[in-house]
Design an enzyme around this catalytic site. Structure first.
Site, PDB file in Angstrom:
ATOM      1  N   HIS A  63       5.031   6.388  11.446  1.00 27.78           N
ATOM      2  CA  HIS A  63       4.528   6.275  10.081  1.00 27.78           C
ATOM      3  C   HIS A  63       3.573   7.459   9.867  1.00 27.78           C
ATOM      4  CE1 HIS A  63       3.352   4.617   6.363  1.00 27.78           C
ATOM      5  NE2 HIS A  63       3.034   3.383   6.716  1.00 27.78           N
ATOM      6  N   LYS A  78      25.901  -3.790   0.372  1.00 24.46           N
ATOM      7  CA  LYS A  78      27.378  -3.771   0.369  1.00 24.46           C
ATOM      8  C   LYS A  78      27.899  -3.011   1.580  1.00 24.46           C
ATOM      9  CE  LYS A  78      27.376  -3.428  -4.686  1.00 24.46           C
ATOM     10  NZ  LYS A  78      27.738  -2.511  -5.779  1.00 24.46           N
ATOM     11  N   ARG A  85      11.322   4.112   3.500  1.00 18.74           N
ATOM     12  CA  ARG A  85      10.915   3.166   4.549  1.00 18.74           C
ATOM     13  C   ARG A  85      12.146   2.365   4.945  1.00 18.74           C
ATOM     14  NH1 ARG A  85       5.781  -0.799   4.708  1.00 18.74           N
ATOM     15  NH2 ARG A  85       4.907   1.224   5.271  1.00 18.74           N
ATOM     16  N   ARG A 121       0.806  -1.224   0.000  1.00 21.67           N
ATOM     17  CA  ARG A 121       0.000   0.000   0.000  1.00 21.67           C
ATOM     18  C   ARG A 121       0.835   1.268   0.000  1.00 21.67           C
ATOM     19  NH1 ARG A 121      -2.779  -3.785   1.932  1.00 21.67           N
ATOM     20  NH2 ARG A 121      -0.823  -4.293   2.905  1.00 21.67           N
TER      21      ARG A 121
HETATM   22  C1  NCD Z   1       1.713  -0.700   8.253  1.00 18.47           C
HETATM   23  C2  NCD Z   1       3.205  -0.506   8.349  1.00 18.47           C
HETATM   24  O1  NCD Z   1       3.939  -0.841   7.428  1.00 18.47           O
HETATM   25  O2  NCD Z   1       3.589  -0.009   9.381  1.00 18.47           O
HETATM   26  N1  NCD Z   1       1.256  -0.920   6.964  1.00 18.47           N
HETATM   27  C3  NCD Z   1       1.011   0.170   6.189  1.00 18.47           C
HETATM   28  O3  NCD Z   1       1.872   0.987   5.948  1.00 18.47           O
HETATM   29  N2  NCD Z   1      -0.248   0.335   5.755  1.00 18.47           N
HETATM   30  C4  NCD Z   1       1.183  -1.669   9.224  1.00 18.47           C
HETATM   31  C5  NCD Z   1       1.727  -3.048   9.227  1.00 18.47           C
HETATM   32  O4  NCD Z   1       2.626  -3.413   8.467  1.00 18.47           O
HETATM   33  O5  NCD Z   1       1.224  -3.834  10.054  1.00 18.47           O
END
Ligand code: NCD
Length: 300
Positions: free
Chosen positions: A131, A82, A103, A52
Site C-alpha cells: 500500500h 462476469k 485497490r 479513507r
Molecule cells: C488499510 C488498508 O486498507 O490496507 N487501510 C487504509 O488504507 N488506511 C489498513 C486496514 O484496512 O487495516
C-alpha cells in the site's frame, strides 16, 4: 520516477521529500493547484472496501481539477463479476481515462495491471501485498512530528503478516538511516521473510517481540494495526497482549506517537483518542495533502 506507483520499493529519498515539500505547499496554497489536473479523467477502481483511501484520492483529484470515474465494490459492480480478468478490465478502463487508481484483493493485482497499462497505475492496496501511498502519508506524518526519518525506533504491532501498510512502510523506512524496528505480534502474524530479508539487506535492526509490555517505553513511534480479518474464513479473536488502552499506553514516553492506518477494531480503545500522542486522525487527514502532491507529480 515512473508515472506509476506499484510498490514502496520504487520510492527514492529525493522523491519522498519532493512529495512532502509539495504537500506542505498545497496545504498552504491550494488554489495554486486547483487546475493542475484539469482536462484529465481519472478512474478509481476499487475491488475491496475502502473509506479513507478512496475518498481521500477522490477528494484530492477533485481539488486538483480532475474529473472522476469511479468503481466501488468492483467485484460486484464491475465486469469482474462476469469473470473479466484484471488485464481486460485495465485495457477497457484506460480507454476512458488518463490514470487508474486501483485497490484489489490479489497480491500482485497492480503488477498485472501494469503489464498491460498504457496509463499510469497507482496501487491503492493489493491484497496482503503493499500500500505504497499509505507509506508516503505515514512517512510524512512521522516527519512532521519527529522532524526526521532517521535515528528512530518504531514498533509495528498486530497483523504484520497480512497488513499491507506495514509491508510498504517497512520497505520505505529502509531509505533512511539508523532506524530500529520492533515487530510485535503473535506467532501467526509475524512479518513475512521477504520483508525481514529486505530489512537485513538494508542493515536495519529488526527485533521481534510478543507483547506491548516488552516495547521500550521511550519508543518514538507505535504503529498499531488491526487483524486483516477479511483474509480469514473464521472470526479472529483479538489477542489481549497487543491491545492498547489508556492503561497499557500510559507507560510510554510523552514523546511517543501512536499511529494506525485505520480502520481500527478493538486494538486501540477509544479511551486513548484524547491523548495528544494519539495522532491517527491527523495521520489520515495528512493523506489528502500527500495524495494531492503525489497525483500532481505523477499525473500533471
Ligand atoms: C488499510 C488498508 O486498507 O490496507 N487501510 C487504509 O488504507 N488506511 C489498513 C486496514 O484496512 O487495516
Amino acid at each position: 520516477m515512473q508515472k506509476s506507483l506499484i510498490s514502496s520499493a520504487q520510492l527514492t529519498k529525493e522523491f519522498v521529500f519532493e512529495v512532502f515539500t509539495l504537500a506542505d505547499e498545497i496545504k498552504e496554497n491550494p488554489e495554486k493547484y486547483a487546475n493542475s489536473l484539469s482536462g484529465k479523467v481519472i478512474t478509481t477502481l476499487f475491488f475491496e472496501p475502502s473509506t479513507r483511501t478512496r475518498l481521500s484520492f477522490e477528494s484530492a483529484l477533485q481539488r486538483l481539477g480532475a474529473k472522476l470515474l469511479t468503481v466501488e465494490n468492483g467485484l460486484l459492480n464491475s465486469s469482474a463479476n462476469k469473470g473479466e480478468s484484471i488485464q481486460d478490465t485495465i485495457r477497457i478502463v484506460q480507454g476512458y481515462s488518463d490514470g487508474i487508481i486501483m485497490r484489489h484483493s490479489e497480491n500482485n493485482a497492480s503488477e498485472i495491471a501494469l503489464e498491460v497499462a498504457k496509463v499510469p497505475i497507482i496501487n491503492a492496496g493489493d491484497g496482503s501485498g503493499e500500500h505504497p501511498t499509505q507509506s508516503l502519508l505515514d512517512l510524512y506524518t512521522i516527519q512532521t512530528r519527529k522532524k526526521s526519518l532517521n535515528n528512530l525506533s518504531i514498533a509495528f504491532i498486530g497483523d504484520l503478516k497480512f497488513g499491507r501498510t506495514v509491508h510498504s512502510l517497512v520497505k520505505s523506512l529502509s531509505l533512511f538511516k539508523n532506524n530500529r524496528i520492533y515487530g510485535v505480534s503473535s506467532k501467526e502474524f509475524e512479518l513475512p521473510n521477504t520483508y525481514l530479508d529486505w530489512l537485513a539487506s538494508n542493515n536495519i535492526t529488526y527485533i521481534p517481540l510478543k507483547t506491548i509490555d516488552e516495547i521500550p517505553k521511550d519508543i518514538d513511534v507505535l504503529y498499531q494495526t488491526r487483524v486483516q480479518t477479511e483474509r480469514f474464513k473464521e472470526p479472529v479473536i483479538p489477542y489481549e497482549p497487543l491491545i492498547l488502552n489508556k492503561n497499557t499506553f500510559k507507560r510510554f514516553n510523552q514523546k511517543t506517537i501512536l499511529m494506525h492506518p485505520l480502520p481500527r477494531n478493538e486494538e486501540i480503545h477509544t479511551d486513548v483518542d484524547n491523548d495528544p500522542r494519539a495522532i491517527y486522525f491527523e495521520q489520515s487527514q495528512n493523506g489528502l495533502y500527500v495524495r494531492m502532491a503525489l497525483l500532481h507529480l505523477l499525473l500533471h
